[in-house]
Design a protein around this motif. Structure first.
Motif, PDB file in Angstrom:
ATOM      1  N   LEU A  11      13.311 -40.937  58.307  1.00 49.50           N
ATOM      2  CA  LEU A  11      11.963 -40.374  58.268  1.00 49.50           C
ATOM      3  C   LEU A  11      12.012 -38.897  58.636  1.00 49.50           C
ATOM      4  O   LEU A  11      12.535 -38.545  59.694  1.00 49.50           O
ATOM      5  CB  LEU A  11      11.060 -41.136  59.242  1.00 49.50           C
ATOM      6  CG  LEU A  11       9.619 -40.647  59.352  1.00 49.50           C
ATOM      7  CD1 LEU A  11       8.901 -40.831  58.014  1.00 49.50           C
ATOM      8  CD2 LEU A  11       8.888 -41.404  60.459  1.00 49.50           C
ATOM      9  N   GLY A  12      11.469 -38.071  57.763  1.00 45.41           N
ATOM     10  CA  GLY A  12      11.384 -36.646  58.033  1.00 45.41           C
ATOM     11  C   GLY A  12       9.941 -36.193  58.030  1.00 45.41           C
ATOM     12  O   GLY A  12       9.103 -36.771  57.336  1.00 45.41           O
ATOM     13  N   GLN A  13       9.655 -35.170  58.798  1.00 46.19           N
ATOM     14  CA  GLN A  13       8.310 -34.608  58.868  1.00 46.19           C
ATOM     15  C   GLN A  13       8.128 -33.570  57.768  1.00 46.19           C
ATOM     16  O   GLN A  13       9.072 -32.875  57.405  1.00 46.19           O
ATOM     17  CB  GLN A  13       8.109 -33.917  60.217  1.00 46.19           C
ATOM     18  CG  GLN A  13       8.223 -34.815  61.421  1.00 46.19           C
ATOM     19  CD  GLN A  13       6.887 -35.435  61.779  1.00 46.19           C
ATOM     20  OE1 GLN A  13       5.840 -34.955  61.362  1.00 46.19           O
ATOM     21  NE2 GLN A  13       6.926 -36.515  62.542  1.00 46.19           N
ATOM     22  N   PRO A  14       6.930 -33.452  57.205  1.00 42.41           N
ATOM     23  CA  PRO A  14       6.676 -32.338  56.288  1.00 42.41           C
ATOM     24  C   PRO A  14       7.014 -31.011  56.956  1.00 42.41           C
ATOM     25  O   PRO A  14       6.616 -30.772  58.103  1.00 42.41           O
ATOM     26  CB  PRO A  14       5.190 -32.460  56.001  1.00 42.41           C
ATOM     27  CG  PRO A  14       4.883 -33.903  56.212  1.00 42.41           C
ATOM     28  CD  PRO A  14       5.767 -34.334  57.346  1.00 42.41           C
ATOM     29  N   GLY A  15       7.785 -30.197  56.249  1.00 46.82           N
ATOM     30  CA  GLY A  15       8.237 -28.936  56.829  1.00 46.82           C
ATOM     31  C   GLY A  15       9.514 -29.052  57.633  1.00 46.82           C
ATOM     32  O   GLY A  15      10.073 -28.030  58.050  1.00 46.82           O
ATOM     33  N   ASN A  84      12.407 -27.672  54.767  1.00 51.33           N
ATOM     34  CA  ASN A  84      11.020 -27.573  54.329  1.00 51.33           C
ATOM     35  C   ASN A  84      10.635 -28.799  53.494  1.00 51.33           C
ATOM     36  O   ASN A  84      10.127 -28.685  52.370  1.00 51.33           O
ATOM     37  CB  ASN A  84      10.800 -26.295  53.515  1.00 51.33           C
ATOM     38  CG  ASN A  84       9.327 -26.009  53.262  1.00 51.33           C
ATOM     39  OD1 ASN A  84       8.454 -26.554  53.949  1.00 51.33           O
ATOM     40  ND2 ASN A  84       9.045 -25.186  52.277  1.00 51.33           N
ATOM     41  N   LEU A  85      10.874 -29.948  54.062  1.00 45.72           N
ATOM     42  CA  LEU A  85      10.628 -31.206  53.351  1.00 45.72           C
ATOM     43  C   LEU A  85       9.169 -31.354  52.951  1.00 45.72           C
ATOM     44  O   LEU A  85       8.253 -30.907  53.680  1.00 45.72           O
ATOM     45  CB  LEU A  85      11.049 -32.383  54.225  1.00 45.72           C
ATOM     46  CG  LEU A  85      12.549 -32.575  54.416  1.00 45.72           C
ATOM     47  CD1 LEU A  85      12.818 -33.558  55.550  1.00 45.72           C
ATOM     48  CD2 LEU A  85      13.213 -33.040  53.133  1.00 45.72           C
ATOM     49  N   LYS A  86       8.979 -32.008  51.811  1.00 50.63           N
ATOM     50  CA  LYS A  86       7.638 -32.277  51.306  1.00 50.63           C
ATOM     51  C   LYS A  86       7.500 -33.782  51.047  1.00 50.63           C
ATOM     52  O   LYS A  86       8.500 -34.454  50.773  1.00 50.63           O
ATOM     53  CB  LYS A  86       7.400 -31.515  50.000  1.00 50.63           C
ATOM     54  CG  LYS A  86       7.542 -30.006  50.125  1.00 50.63           C
ATOM     55  CD  LYS A  86       7.339 -29.328  48.789  1.00 50.63           C
ATOM     56  CE  LYS A  86       7.462 -27.813  48.916  1.00 50.63           C
ATOM     57  NZ  LYS A  86       7.241 -27.126  47.616  1.00 50.63           N
ATOM     58  N   PRO A  87       6.282 -34.304  51.099  1.00 49.20           N
ATOM     59  CA  PRO A  87       6.107 -35.746  50.838  1.00 49.20           C
ATOM     60  C   PRO A  87       6.694 -36.168  49.483  1.00 49.20           C
ATOM     61  O   PRO A  87       7.204 -37.288  49.363  1.00 49.20           O
ATOM     62  CB  PRO A  87       4.589 -35.913  50.873  1.00 49.20           C
ATOM     63  CG  PRO A  87       4.127 -34.854  51.823  1.00 49.20           C
ATOM     64  CD  PRO A  87       5.022 -33.674  51.544  1.00 49.20           C
ATOM     65  N   GLU A  88       6.664 -35.281  48.513  1.00 46.82           N
ATOM     66  CA  GLU A  88       7.204 -35.636  47.199  1.00 46.82           C
ATOM     67  C   GLU A  88       8.726 -35.695  47.165  1.00 46.82           C
ATOM     68  O   GLU A  88       9.312 -36.063  46.146  1.00 46.82           O
ATOM     69  CB  GLU A  88       6.705 -34.651  46.125  1.00 46.82           C
ATOM     70  CG  GLU A  88       6.894 -33.188  46.465  1.00 46.82           C
ATOM     71  CD  GLU A  88       5.649 -32.566  47.058  1.00 46.82           C
ATOM     72  OE1 GLU A  88       4.991 -33.211  47.910  1.00 46.82           O
ATOM     73  OE2 GLU A  88       5.358 -31.404  46.683  1.00 46.82           O
TER      74      GLU A  88
END
Length: 115
Positions: A11-15, A84-88
């Motif tokens: 699990l990663g957080q957005p951003g 810079n992870l994004k939900p997509e």
């Protein structure tokens, strides 16, 4: 017997950031071309990043500037640094490595980006 094993998903957080690893066993991994693909639910598997035998890298437009592909020949391991992870970006991520004339795949690692 050549095997690839991905790790580092979760699990990663957005951003936020995650780093995926692709450990190669059963063969030396020296300059072999490697790709990272991903497959989201209901979608086709897509190429995310690739690195050639000469170290030339290419990225999907959707991840350019955020993801970095690399490899450590001494550790027989490839990496995908995801910033810079994004939900997509949520998907199962797979690595593949060309050894000789055969393409080997890992079993995949789940990445979920959500707050």
């Amino acid at each position: 017997q050549v095997q690839l094993k991905e790790s580092g998903g979760g699990l990663g957080q957005p951003g936020g950031s995650l780093m995926l690893s692709c450990a190669v066993s059963g063969s030396r991994f020296v300059g072999n071309p490697m790709d990272w693909y991903r497959q989201a639910p209901g979608k086709e598997r897509e190429l995310v990043a690739s690195i050639s035998s000469r170290g030339i890298t290419n990225y999907a437009d959707s991840v350019k500037g955020r993801f970095t592909i690399s490899r450590d020949n001494g550790k027989n391991t490839g990496y995908l640094q995801m910033n810079n992870l994004k939900p997509e970006d949520t998907a199962v991520y797979y690595c593949n490595v060309m050894i000789g004339v055969r393409l080997y795949w890992g079993q995949g690692t789940q990445v979920t980006v959500s707050s």
